[in-house]
Structure formats: C-alpha cells, structure tokens
Design a protein around this motif. Structure first.
Motif, mmCIF file in Angstrom:
data_model
loop_
_atom_site.group_PDB
_atom_site.id
_atom_site.type_symbol
_atom_site.label_atom_id
_atom_site.label_comp_id
_atom_site.label_asym_id
_atom_site.label_seq_id
_atom_site.Cartn_x
_atom_site.Cartn_y
_atom_site.Cartn_z
ATOM 1 N N GLU A 1 4.971 13.644 2.412
ATOM 2 C CA GLU A 1 5.061 14.276 1.103
ATOM 3 C C GLU A 1 6.359 15.068 0.954
ATOM 4 O O GLU A 1 6.993 15.058 -0.096
ATOM 5 C CB GLU A 1 3.854 15.196 0.880
ATOM 6 C CG GLU A 1 2.552 14.445 0.669
ATOM 7 C CD GLU A 1 2.619 13.494 -0.519
ATOM 8 O OE1 GLU A 1 3.132 13.902 -1.587
ATOM 9 O OE2 GLU A 1 2.162 12.344 -0.378
ATOM 10 N N LYS B 1 9.582 13.050 -0.116
ATOM 11 C CA LYS B 1 9.656 12.307 -1.375
ATOM 12 C C LYS B 1 10.729 12.829 -2.336
ATOM 13 O O LYS B 1 11.447 12.043 -2.954
ATOM 14 C CB LYS B 1 8.290 12.283 -2.049
ATOM 15 C CG LYS B 1 7.308 11.320 -1.391
ATOM 16 C CD LYS B 1 5.991 11.258 -2.148
ATOM 17 C CE LYS B 1 5.030 10.270 -1.481
ATOM 18 N NZ LYS B 1 3.731 10.209 -2.193
ATOM 19 N N GLU C 1 3.452 3.338 4.071
ATOM 20 C CA GLU C 1 2.804 3.830 2.851
ATOM 21 C C GLU C 1 3.739 4.765 2.091
ATOM 22 O O GLU C 1 3.862 4.688 0.860
ATOM 23 C CB GLU C 1 1.512 4.563 3.204
ATOM 24 C CG GLU C 1 0.459 3.709 3.869
ATOM 25 C CD GLU C 1 -0.306 2.839 2.887
ATOM 26 O OE1 GLU C 1 -0.071 2.977 1.680
ATOM 27 O OE2 GLU C 1 -1.128 2.015 3.333
ATOM 28 N N SER D 1 5.306 4.157 -1.706
ATOM 29 C CA SER D 1 4.987 5.039 -2.829
ATOM 30 C C SER D 1 6.201 5.792 -3.365
ATOM 31 O O SER D 1 6.174 6.278 -4.495
ATOM 32 C CB SER D 1 3.915 6.050 -2.398
ATOM 33 O OG SER D 1 4.398 6.893 -1.363
ATOM 34 N N GLU E 1 11.203 1.733 -4.572
ATOM 35 C CA GLU E 1 10.844 0.377 -4.979
ATOM 36 C C GLU E 1 11.249 -0.679 -3.960
ATOM 37 O O GLU E 1 10.571 -1.677 -3.791
ATOM 38 C CB GLU E 1 11.495 0.058 -6.334
ATOM 39 C CG GLU E 1 10.955 0.904 -7.481
ATOM 40 C CD GLU E 1 11.630 0.566 -8.788
ATOM 41 O OE1 GLU E 1 12.514 -0.326 -8.784
ATOM 42 O OE2 GLU E 1 11.284 1.177 -9.807
ATOM 43 N N VAL F 1 2.394 -3.643 0.372
ATOM 44 C CA VAL F 1 3.003 -2.568 -0.432
ATOM 45 C C VAL F 1 4.477 -2.847 -0.740
ATOM 46 O O VAL F 1 5.178 -1.979 -1.241
ATOM 47 C CB VAL F 1 2.848 -1.198 0.264
ATOM 48 C CG1 VAL F 1 1.387 -0.853 0.439
ATOM 49 C CG2 VAL F 1 3.562 -1.165 1.602
#
Length: 608
Positions: free
Chosen positions: A130, A133, A226, A230, A233, A379
């Motif tokens: 997190e 990001k 993952e 997320s 792209e 993904v």
C-alpha cells in the motif's frame, strides 16, 4: 518420460504444447511468417503505397528540466546528498559499522525516520504494497512504469550464510558417502564462497532454510504481483528461483545441461567446426550417430531411427537447438542426471541416487513457478526471472524457457535475464531467440551487464576453472550491443520478440535508440523497453518515458530494517558508477540552480 515434458508433467499442466520442429529442416531454418500475416507477408495491397514508419522521437539526456520534472527541489537536494555520500570512500568502507552504531544510539524509530529522510527515501519506494502505490502512480503520470521487487533479505552472519549454503547445495548421497560423486568443481559448493552476498553489488540474495520458507517467498511474490496489477497497467514483478526451492537442484541440473552442451561442441570440433558461433554449427548426422553409439546412449538401430524421415529433415545436419531437442526427447527421467564423461566416452551418473525428499523439493520449486506465472497472467503482470551465478544460471534459464513455452504463446508474460558480461552471452541469446522463433512463442528478456563479476572471477580463480566473464568492461559493452542488435533485428523481421534494455550506461541507451531509428522500430510498438533502478539515472528514465518510450524503474520495497542489506549494496554500486553519478549530480545542481534563478524553487510536480 522425456526431459522435454518433465516440467509440464510435474506441474500437471493442461496447456497444450506446441510440437518441436524437426531436425534442421530447410523449413525450420527459413524465416517464419508472423502467425497473423498472409502467406506473402504483411505487405501493402496492390496499387497502394507502403505506409511510412513514424519517426522515432528524439530524446535529450542533457535536459535537466525534463529529467527532474517529477521531482521536488527537496527530493533533488536529498538525491545530491545521498549520491555525494555514496562517493565518500571512508564512509563506504565503514558503512555497516555506521549503520549499526546509528541504530543503537538513535533507537529503531528515530533511525527509521532518518533513513526515510535520506538513503531509504531515495532508493526504496516504501514499506509495503500500500505504501508504494503513491510513488508508482506518481512516476507513471510522468511516463515511467515499475518493476516491483520486494528487497527484504534475511539478516544472516557470514558464518550462518556459509552453513546454509553448504547444507542446501549438497546432496544426501554426497553427505553420507553412499555414492560416488562425478561433480565438477564449478558445480560444487565451496565454503570460501558459501556466502553468495560477498562481492555482489546489484542483486538480493536468498539462502535456503526449508520448504516452508520457500512457500513464504512465493506468497511474498504473489503479493508483489497483486500490488503491481492494482497499481500499474503494464507492470513487471521480479522473482528469483533461489527463493523458490533448494539450490542443490539448480546446481545439478546446470551441470547436466553444461556437460551435454560441451559434448556437442566437442563433436563439432572433431568435425572441424570448433570456435564457430553456436547457431552456425551444423553437425553431420552420420558422424554424430557414431559418436552417440560409442557413448552407449542407446542401441545402433534406435539411434538411427532418431535421424530418419521427418526427424532428419532435408539438410542432413543437426544444430544445437536440434541437439537440445533430441536430448530432451530421448533422455528418460530416470537418466536425467546422466552426463557424458569426456575422458572415457561413456555416460555416467552425476549422483548415485536422489532421496524421495530431494525429488519432492525439485517438484515443489517448479510448482511454485507455475503458481506465480498463472497468477501473473490473471492480473496481466509480466514476470521477470532474475539471473544469478553461473553455476545456477543454466538451470534457471532452462526452467524459464519451459515457462515461456507455456505462457508466452500470444505475448511475452515470462521474461528471462541475459548477462552480457558472460563470454557465451551471444550464443545464449541467439539460441533462445531461435528456439522461440522455431516453436512460435514470444521471446522476452531483460539484458543486463551483470551483478556478480567480482565474485565470479574470484571463484573461478580459486576453485580452478575458466573465468566465465569477459576480460574488460569494453568487451562487455561490445557483447551487450551485439546481443541487443540481434534481438532488435529479430523484432524488425519477425515481430514476436521483446527486450528490456536494463542499463545505466547512457551510451548503451543511445545505441539502442539509434538502432531503433535505423530499423524503423517505433516505441508505440512496445517491443523495446528501458529500465533503471529507482533513485539512479533519472536523467535517462524520465526523458525516455516523456518521449513515449516504455521506461521502467526497478522499484524495491520493504521495511527499513530488513532492506538495509539492499541499501548497503546501492551505496557500494554508486561507488562503482562514479562517472555516471557525477553526471547525475551535475544535472541535479543545474536544475536546482535553474529553479532558484527562475523563482521555481518551491516547484510542485504536475503531469503534463
């Protein structure tokens, strides 16, 4: 069970495999049409003019404003401080002691804050999926994507690392003396080189503890995949095979592959083709049959049946790709570790036996690779398998190729890594490109110079085998450009290959741009990408990204305390790249001066 099908069977794969090409037929050696092109090629319709390729955008690596458009003035000041400290030799020599002392004096909380304000903040994206990001998304708005790399390493002492390596690289048959070992020195573990971190500046290192730890590494890589899926792209996630299983298997399999390849070259020398590039060697089938018969590989009638009809093809010769295919298809799983003895001319077992647990450990490594590849495909994240030491690399490359066969059917999902400081780098690249071409899957690789040069040279000299490294930096640069040019030509003529130019060398990047221009390869095709480490060479990455080229930062992340080994190597690597770092610092100073004089010192980055 044939070696060619070993990996898919162990993985219980359901994906259909493409059949291997017959031995050196004219059809196999001729240029292959792209699958969606008409038989005559993709040329223009009758009476129409061929479309003119779009010009390759120009890139200015001297434009400090473009290079640091994504950075605040505070970040530039921090970068200047960090890169300058990385160039102070007395500090580098004592950096481990200074870090340990600072932790004790400041306490963990204050030490973490200090690191985040300096070295950690410059080279590392954040502590977890997190936290990274914002930086990933910020860089992407300025044209630079990410290759995620969880850079945590176990804090082991030198002695602990040695003990783990000795135990995990030694087979049970070698430890208890129950069988005769035919291992070569290069592929045996040596205590003086048991700590694989020594002399390594640009790569994280994993030491095998147990299968549960390997499962933990796999879960970490899954979280990395993952996070990449997320946050971006078209991201990558970097993995290492030594994190996914017991390295004993990689050592043994590498020795098998090396000895069979060496045997091919020995036969080539006997046929007067010694010294030729690997893809130019064409063995005469009759002489090859006789050599195989003398080795006792099979009966004379069986060997002759391998080289008749469709298997023989039209040329009557066998190249190295044909040879590899032949060994794969004819070598039984029970004889996986049988190798040719160059002195006796006979096949001999590398080890007397595998234990049941060793066999399971090998299978689990392959299954973990499969889990990661399947999740990455789901993904839409590409996996980049990092290169490692030469005594592991043949097996790593081979297992990666097996994954590429399965997952790179439509586009490259799995990327290998080719180290251009190796003397045989061009042979390795050309063989892999041609294998993908013959079997109609998409080749993808990252080209690097290499991270293990000092360690490899010292080990070869001490243990007593040929130094695998090119003699000079200039020779490595020449090799890099030769390998890159080969792949660019493949992209131009067949279009199903991709390459990442992973280099901090500005001249190499300029060479790639020049060849793209000459070959008419436009960045919008996204076949050629460029990669640099986070915190280094922004003057290369960001101008490329803003000009429309696929540009990437290798983005490490992890808790401060656990990323310290990575930070130590980043400091050492900057010492070894003083010329580039000086230029980078000069451009940073230039941009700070420009902002100060123009009243933009408190500039806040905003994407164009």
């Amino acid at each position: 069970m044939a070696l060619r099908s070993l990996v898919p069977v162990l993985l219980r794969a359901t994906t259909p495999r493409r059949a291997a090409a017959p031995l050196s037929s004219l059809a196999a050696s001729a240029p292959r049409e792209r699958p969606d092109d008409p038989p005559g090629g993709p040329g223009p319709q009758s009476g129409s003019q061929p479309p003119r390729p779009a010009p390759v955008p120009a890139v200015d690596f001297d434009d400090s404003a473009a290079a640091y458009r994504s950075r605040t003035s505070w970040e530039l000041l921090r970068g200047l401080l960090v890169l300058r400290l990385c160039a102070v030799e007395p500090l580098l020599q004592r950096h481990q002691q200074l870090l340990t002392t600072s932790q004790k004096l400041l306490g963990q909380r204050l030490f973490d804050w200090l690191m985040k304000m300096t070295f950690y903040g410059h080279f590392v994206a954040g502590e977890d999926q997190e936290a990274i990001k914002p930086l990933i998304q910020h860089n992407q708005t300025f044209g630079v994507s990410s290759i995620l790399d969880y850079s945590v390493e176990e804090d082991l002492s030198h002695k602990e690392a040695e003990e783990k390596e000795i135990e995990s690289c030694t087979a049970a048959a070698e430890r208890d003396g129950s069988g005769t070992s035919k291992r070569e020195k290069q592929f045996q573990v040596h205590r003086s080189f048991g700590d694989r971190r020594d002399g390594v500046t640009g790569a994280r290192t994993y030491f095998y503890a147990n299968e549960a730890k390997c499962d933990h590494h796999m879960e970490t890589f899954l979280r990395c995949i993952e996070a990449s899926g997320s946050a971006t792209e078209e991201g990558f996630c970097a993995i290492k095979l030594t994190a996914l299983g017991r390295p004993q298997f990689l050592l043994q399999f590498s020795e098998v592959l090396t000895k069979w390849r060496r045997f091919f070259h020995q036969i080539a020398a006997e046929q007067g083709q010694g010294g030729l590039p690997a893809m130019e060697i064409k063995l005469e089938v009759a002489k090859l049959q006789k050599s195989l018969e003398n080795m006792g590989i099979s009966t004379k009638s069986n060997i002759q049946s391998w080289f008749t009809g469709e298997m023989l093809g039209l040329s009557g010769t066998v190249d190295l790709l044909d040879w590899n295919s032949l060994i794969d298809n004819r070598t039984k799983l029970s004889k996986l570790l049988l190798v040719p003895n160059m002195e006796t001319g006979q096949l001999e077992p590398l080890l007397s036996h595998f234990t049941e647990e060793e066999d399971l450990q090998m299978k689990r490594m392959l299954q973990r690779m499969d889990v990661l590849a399947k999740r990455a495909m789901e993904v839409r994240v590409r996996l980049m398998v990092d290169a490692e030491q030469t005594y592991f690399q043949p097996a790593i490359n081979r297992l990666t190729l097996e994954m590429q066969r399965r997952f790179n059917v439509e586009k490259p999902l799995m990327y290998s890594t080719h180290q251009c400081y190796l003397k045989d780098a061009y042979d390795n690249v050309s063989l892999d490109v041609q294998l993908a071409h013959r079997e109609a899957w998409c080749f993808g690789t990252k080209l690097v110079r290499g991270a293990y040069m000092t360690q490899e040279r010292e080990r070869a000299a001490a243990v007593g085998y040929e130094d695998p490294i090119n003699p000079t930096y200039e020779a490595t640069s020449t090799m890099y450009h030769r390998c890159l040019n080969y792949i660019l030509e493949e992209i131009k003529h067949h279009g199903r290959a991709s390459v990442m130019v992973a280099s901090h060398n500005e001249e190499t990047v300029k060479f790639a741009l020049l060849r793209m221009k000459e070959l008419g390869l436009h960045p919008s095709e996204k076949k050629i990408s460029f990669g640099q480490l986070l915190g280094m060479c922004d003057q290369i990455s960001f101008p490329l990204g803003q000009a429309g080229f696929p540009a990437y930062k290798y983005v490490p992340f992890g808790p401060v305390k656990e990323v310290l080994p990575y930070l130590s190597r980043r400091a050492l690597e900057n010492r070894g790249m003083m010329k580039g770092a000086q230029r980078e610092r000069r451009l940073m100073r230039k941009e700070l001066k420009r902002r100060l004089l123009s009243g933009e010192f408190f500039y806040r980055p905003a994407a164009c």
